[in-house]
Design an enzyme around this catalytic site. Sequence first.
Site, PDB file in Angstrom:
ATOM      1  N   ASN A 189       0.652  -1.232  -0.602  1.00  0.00           N
ATOM      2  CA  ASN A 189      -0.347  -0.003   0.521  1.00  0.00           C
ATOM      3  C   ASN A 189       0.981   1.261  -0.367  1.00  0.00           C
ATOM      4  O   ASN A 189       0.377   2.314  -0.081  1.00  0.00           O
ATOM      5  CB  ASN A 189      -0.928   0.012   1.245  1.00  0.00           C
ATOM      6  CG  ASN A 189      -0.132  -0.182   3.081  1.00  0.00           C
ATOM      7  OD1 ASN A 189      -0.163  -1.225   2.765  1.00  0.00           O
ATOM      8  ND2 ASN A 189       0.095   0.796   3.266  1.00  0.00           N
ATOM      9  N   ARG A 237      -2.258  -4.939   4.834  1.00  0.00           N
ATOM     10  CA  ARG A 237      -3.657  -5.873   6.418  1.00  0.00           C
ATOM     11  C   ARG A 237      -4.380  -3.663   6.667  1.00  0.00           C
ATOM     12  O   ARG A 237      -5.053  -4.483   6.949  1.00  0.00           O
ATOM     13  CB  ARG A 237      -2.488  -5.206   7.413  1.00  0.00           C
ATOM     14  CG  ARG A 237      -2.021  -3.570   7.817  1.00  0.00           C
ATOM     15  CD  ARG A 237      -1.307  -4.345   8.854  1.00  0.00           C
ATOM     16  NE  ARG A 237       0.135  -3.229   8.480  1.00  0.00           N
ATOM     17  CZ  ARG A 237       0.083  -2.941  10.035  1.00  0.00           C
ATOM     18  NH1 ARG A 237       0.983  -3.872  11.676  1.00  0.00           N
ATOM     19  NH2 ARG A 237       1.725  -1.781  10.633  1.00  0.00           N
ATOM     20  N   ASP A 254      -3.075  -9.931   6.031  1.00  0.00           N
ATOM     21  CA  ASP A 254      -1.393  -8.784   7.681  1.00  0.00           C
ATOM     22  C   ASP A 254      -1.216 -10.225   8.079  1.00  0.00           C
ATOM     23  O   ASP A 254      -1.364 -10.922   7.972  1.00  0.00           O
ATOM     24  CB  ASP A 254      -2.873  -8.647   8.745  1.00  0.00           C
ATOM     25  CG  ASP A 254      -2.008  -8.517  10.468  1.00  0.00           C
ATOM     26  OD1 ASP A 254      -0.427  -8.293  10.444  1.00  0.00           O
ATOM     27  OD2 ASP A 254      -2.251  -7.479  11.489  1.00  0.00           O
ATOM     28  N   SER A 291      18.084  -6.291   4.140  1.00  0.00           N
ATOM     29  CA  SER A 291      18.816  -5.597   5.031  1.00  0.00           C
ATOM     30  C   SER A 291      20.229  -5.695   5.066  1.00  0.00           C
ATOM     31  O   SER A 291      20.341  -6.815   5.410  1.00  0.00           O
ATOM     32  CB  SER A 291      18.129  -4.808   5.887  1.00  0.00           C
ATOM     33  OG  SER A 291      18.847  -3.248   6.511  1.00  0.00           O
ATOM     34  N   TYR A 340      16.044  -5.152  14.662  1.00  0.00           N
ATOM     35  CA  TYR A 340      16.076  -4.945  13.170  1.00  0.00           C
ATOM     36  C   TYR A 340      16.830  -5.672  12.581  1.00  0.00           C
ATOM     37  O   TYR A 340      16.665  -6.363  11.823  1.00  0.00           O
ATOM     38  CB  TYR A 340      16.008  -3.032  12.451  1.00  0.00           C
ATOM     39  CG  TYR A 340      15.600  -3.098  11.101  1.00  0.00           C
ATOM     40  CD1 TYR A 340      14.513  -3.768  10.769  1.00  0.00           C
ATOM     41  CD2 TYR A 340      16.513  -2.862  10.096  1.00  0.00           C
ATOM     42  CE1 TYR A 340      13.589  -3.062   9.627  1.00  0.00           C
ATOM     43  CE2 TYR A 340      16.290  -2.629   9.087  1.00  0.00           C
ATOM     44  CZ  TYR A 340      15.250  -2.990   8.652  1.00  0.00           C
ATOM     45  OH  TYR A 340      15.227  -3.017   7.147  1.00  0.00           O
ATOM     46  N   LYS A 360      15.953  -9.130   9.956  1.00  0.00           N
ATOM     47  CA  LYS A 360      16.730  -9.339   9.014  1.00  0.00           C
ATOM     48  C   LYS A 360      17.751 -10.164   8.673  1.00  0.00           C
ATOM     49  O   LYS A 360      18.297 -10.919   7.891  1.00  0.00           O
ATOM     50  CB  LYS A 360      17.400  -7.894   8.387  1.00  0.00           C
ATOM     51  CG  LYS A 360      16.048  -6.647   8.197  1.00  0.00           C
ATOM     52  CD  LYS A 360      14.751  -7.256   7.181  1.00  0.00           C
ATOM     53  CE  LYS A 360      13.850  -6.320   7.071  1.00  0.00           C
ATOM     54  NZ  LYS A 360      12.498  -6.615   6.198  1.00  0.00           N
ATOM     55  N   VAL A 417      15.996   4.020   2.338  1.00  0.00           N
ATOM     56  CA  VAL A 417      15.493   5.090   0.890  1.00  0.00           C
ATOM     57  C   VAL A 417      14.470   6.436   1.116  1.00  0.00           C
ATOM     58  O   VAL A 417      13.870   5.584   3.366  1.00  0.00           O
ATOM     59  CB  VAL A 417      14.591   3.338   0.548  1.00  0.00           C
ATOM     60  CG1 VAL A 417      13.938   4.466   0.060  1.00  0.00           C
ATOM     61  CG2 VAL A 417      15.284   2.278   0.415  1.00  0.00           C
ATOM     62  N   LYS A 418      14.373   7.133   0.858  1.00  0.00           N
ATOM     63  CA  LYS A 418      12.948   7.905   1.333  1.00  0.00           C
ATOM     64  C   LYS A 418      11.152   7.199   1.608  1.00  0.00           C
ATOM     65  O   LYS A 418      10.721   7.249   0.582  1.00  0.00           O
ATOM     66  CB  LYS A 418      12.712   9.066   0.001  1.00  0.00           C
ATOM     67  CG  LYS A 418      14.308   9.690   0.118  1.00  0.00           C
ATOM     68  CD  LYS A 418      14.386  10.609  -0.412  1.00  0.00           C
ATOM     69  CE  LYS A 418      15.322  11.155  -1.481  1.00  0.00           C
ATOM     70  NZ  LYS A 418      16.136  12.376  -0.121  1.00  0.00           N
ATOM     71  N   THR A 419      11.092   6.787   2.944  1.00  0.00           N
ATOM     72  CA  THR A 419       9.931   6.037   2.811  1.00  0.00           C
ATOM     73  C   THR A 419       9.723   6.010   4.161  1.00  0.00           C
ATOM     74  O   THR A 419      10.439   7.739   4.886  1.00  0.00           O
ATOM     75  CB  THR A 419      10.083   4.613   2.732  1.00  0.00           C
ATOM     76  OG1 THR A 419      10.873   3.767   4.180  1.00  0.00           O
ATOM     77  CG2 THR A 419      10.373   3.835   1.106  1.00  0.00           C
TER      78      THR A 419
HETATM   79  P1  NDP Z   1       7.253   1.543   4.798  1.00  0.00           P
HETATM   80  O1  NDP Z   1       7.359   1.987   6.124  1.00  0.00           O
HETATM   81  O2  NDP Z   1       6.528   2.417   3.884  1.00  0.00           O
HETATM   82  O3  NDP Z   1       6.212   0.655   4.752  1.00  0.00           O
HETATM   83  C1  NDP Z   1       6.729  -1.076   5.221  1.00  0.00           C
HETATM   84  C2  NDP Z   1       5.163  -1.360   4.388  1.00  0.00           C
HETATM   85  O4  NDP Z   1       5.004  -2.681   5.637  1.00  0.00           O
HETATM   86  C3  NDP Z   1       3.562  -0.673   4.746  1.00  0.00           C
HETATM   87  O5  NDP Z   1       2.695  -1.352   3.937  1.00  0.00           O
HETATM   88  C4  NDP Z   1       3.361  -1.215   5.891  1.00  0.00           C
HETATM   89  O6  NDP Z   1       1.674  -1.511   6.111  1.00  0.00           O
HETATM   90  C5  NDP Z   1       3.535  -2.971   5.755  1.00  0.00           C
HETATM   91  N1  NDP Z   1       3.414  -3.806   6.902  1.00  0.00           N
HETATM   92  C6  NDP Z   1       4.131  -3.926   8.176  1.00  0.00           C
HETATM   93  N2  NDP Z   1       3.764  -4.973   9.202  1.00  0.00           N
HETATM   94  C7  NDP Z   1       2.914  -5.493   8.187  1.00  0.00           C
HETATM   95  C8  NDP Z   1       1.784  -6.691   8.242  1.00  0.00           C
HETATM   96  N3  NDP Z   1       2.079  -7.027  10.056  1.00  0.00           N
HETATM   97  N4  NDP Z   1       1.127  -6.847   7.448  1.00  0.00           N
HETATM   98  C9  NDP Z   1       0.938  -6.286   6.300  1.00  0.00           C
HETATM   99  N5  NDP Z   1       1.665  -5.338   5.976  1.00  0.00           N
HETATM  100  C10 NDP Z   1       2.405  -4.922   7.183  1.00  0.00           C
HETATM  101  O7  NDP Z   1       9.016   1.011   4.696  1.00  0.00           O
HETATM  102  P2  NDP Z   1       9.173   0.582   3.235  1.00  0.00           P
HETATM  103  O8  NDP Z   1       8.681   1.191   2.455  1.00  0.00           O
HETATM  104  O9  NDP Z   1      10.628   1.850   3.883  1.00  0.00           O
HETATM  105  O10 NDP Z   1       9.916  -0.734   3.351  1.00  0.00           O
HETATM  106  C11 NDP Z   1       9.774  -1.947   2.839  1.00  0.00           C
HETATM  107  C12 NDP Z   1      10.574  -3.032   2.973  1.00  0.00           C
HETATM  108  O11 NDP Z   1      11.873  -2.383   3.209  1.00  0.00           O
HETATM  109  C13 NDP Z   1      10.556  -3.449   4.331  1.00  0.00           C
HETATM  110  O12 NDP Z   1      10.635  -4.827   5.152  1.00  0.00           O
HETATM  111  C14 NDP Z   1      11.462  -2.611   4.703  1.00  0.00           C
HETATM  112  O13 NDP Z   1      12.598  -3.903   6.199  1.00  0.00           O
HETATM  113  C15 NDP Z   1      12.894  -2.930   4.441  1.00  0.00           C
HETATM  114  N6  NDP Z   1      13.804  -1.230   4.063  1.00  0.00           N
HETATM  115  C16 NDP Z   1      13.923  -0.489   3.979  1.00  0.00           C
HETATM  116  C17 NDP Z   1      14.725   0.482   3.604  1.00  0.00           C
HETATM  117  C18 NDP Z   1      14.423   1.746   3.410  1.00  0.00           C
HETATM  118  O14 NDP Z   1      15.528   2.362   4.292  1.00  0.00           O
HETATM  119  N7  NDP Z   1      13.244   2.135   4.011  1.00  0.00           N
HETATM  120  C19 NDP Z   1      16.794   0.142   4.176  1.00  0.00           C
HETATM  121  C20 NDP Z   1      16.129  -1.472   4.178  1.00  0.00           C
HETATM  122  C21 NDP Z   1      15.299  -2.819   4.436  1.00  0.00           C
HETATM  123  P3  NDP Z   1       0.315  -0.610   6.612  1.00  0.00           P
HETATM  124  O15 NDP Z   1       0.986   0.854   5.837  1.00  0.00           O
HETATM  125  O16 NDP Z   1      -0.454  -0.910   7.014  1.00  0.00           O
HETATM  126  O17 NDP Z   1       1.228  -0.191   8.028  1.00  0.00           O
END
Ligand code: NDP
Length: 314
Positions: free
Chosen positions: A46, A69, A94, A173, A233, A237, A270-272
Site C-alpha cells: 500500500n 493489512r 496482515d 537489509s 531490526y 533481517k 530509502v525515502k519512505t
Molecule cells: P514503509 O514503512 O513505507 O512500508 C512498510 C509496509 O509494510 C507498509 O505497507 C506496512 O503497512 C507494511 N506492514 C507492516 N507490518 C505489516 C503486517 N503485519 N502485515 C502486512 N503489512 C505490514 O517501509 P519501506 O517501504 O521503507 O519498507 C519496505 C521493506 O523494505 C521493509 O521490509 C523494510 O524493512 C525494507 N527496507 C527498507 C529500507 C529503507 O531505507 N526504507 C532499508 C532496508 C530495508 P501499513 O501501511 O499498514 O503500516
Amino acid sequence: MSGKKERNKERREKRLQEISLLRTIAYSDHQRWWSQETVAVVTGANRGIGFEIARQLAGHGLTVILTSRNISVGIEATKGLQEGGFSYDVHQLDILDGESISAFVEWIKQKYGGIDILVNNAGVNYNLGFDNSVEFARQVVDTNYYGTKNMIKAMIPAMKPSAAGARIVNVSSRLGRLNGRRNRIQDATLREKLTNLETLSEELIDRTVSSFLQQVEDETWQSGGWPQTFTDYSVSKLAVNAYTRLVAKELCDRPQGEKIYINCYCPGWVKTAMTGWAGNISPEVAADTGVWLSLLSDQAITGKFFAERREINF
Ligand code: NDP
C-alpha cells in the site's frame, strides 16, 4: 568525508546511474518468460517500496496482487495504478495474522489458481537516526522474520508449476549481514553455525532470535554481543537472510517444472515512512533490484543476497 567514504559514495552513485540506464532497456522476447497470466503477490504494497515493486511489475505486464493489512488503504493505493492500463487486484493481508494469511491463500487459489512470484516486502522498524530502542523488539522480529517465514510456508504450496520456475524475493537489509565488518553478531561460533549450510537450520535461526528476545525481556541484551545498530531490526533481517539460504537449500531438489527460486536483497537507504523520509534514494530506485530478481530469467540464481543488482555476501 574520508577518502574511502567518498570513493564508496562515488561507486554507489555510478552503479545507480548504470541501473537507471539498464532500466530503460526493455526485456527482450527471449528474456520475457512471463505474461499477463503470471501472478505476482506483494506484501505491504500500500505504500513505500512495496507499492513501487507492485507498480513496476504491473508495468512489465504481469498481474499484480497488491496486499495491505488495511484493505481501505490498499484500495486507495491502487488508485495510483488506474491510469496505467495495468492488470492488478488488491486483497487484505496482515502477515502477523494466521487467519488473514489462510483467507488470502484460499482466495488466491480460488481466483487465480495460484501464484508465480511472492515478494515479501512488509516490514517494520521503530528506530530512527541514532536511536537504538528495543521497546518494540518482539513486534519487529515477529513481523520481519516470523511474518515473512509464515508467508513463505503458506504460499509455497500455492506456487504454480512452470517451466520458468516460481520466485520468492525477500526485501531485507544489509544491517542483517552475518559477516559484515561492522554491526554483526559478536559470537564467532554462532556466526559460523548460521553461515555454514551444514549447520544452518530453522531451529537454529528461531533459537537465535528467541535468545535475543529473552535477553530483551531480561534487560541483558546490551551485553549479549548483538549487532550494535538498530539491534532488533538487524537481528530480524539477519534471520530473514539466513532463512532465505535455508529455504533455497530445501527447495533445490524440486524437479524441473516445479522449481522455486528464492533470494533476498537490500534496497538501500530509502525515502519512505520507515526512515522518516530521510533516505538517499527514492522508492522507485529501491524497488529495482526486487523487480529484477522477480523477473530474472537466469534460473541458476537462488539462495543469494543482492544490492543494486549485484550479489553481496551474507
Ligand atoms: P514503509 O514503512 O513505507 O512500508 C512498510 C509496509 O509494510 C507498509 O505497507 C506496512 O503497512 C507494511 N506492514 C507492516 N507490518 C505489516 C503486517 N503485519 N502485515 C502486512 N503489512 C505490514 O517501509 P519501506 O517501504 O521503507 O519498507 C519496505 C521493506 O523494505 C521493509 O521490509 C523494510 O524493512 C525494507 N527496507 C527498507 C529500507 C529503507 O531505507 N526504507 C532499508 C532496508 C530495508 P501499513 O501501511 O499498514 O503500516
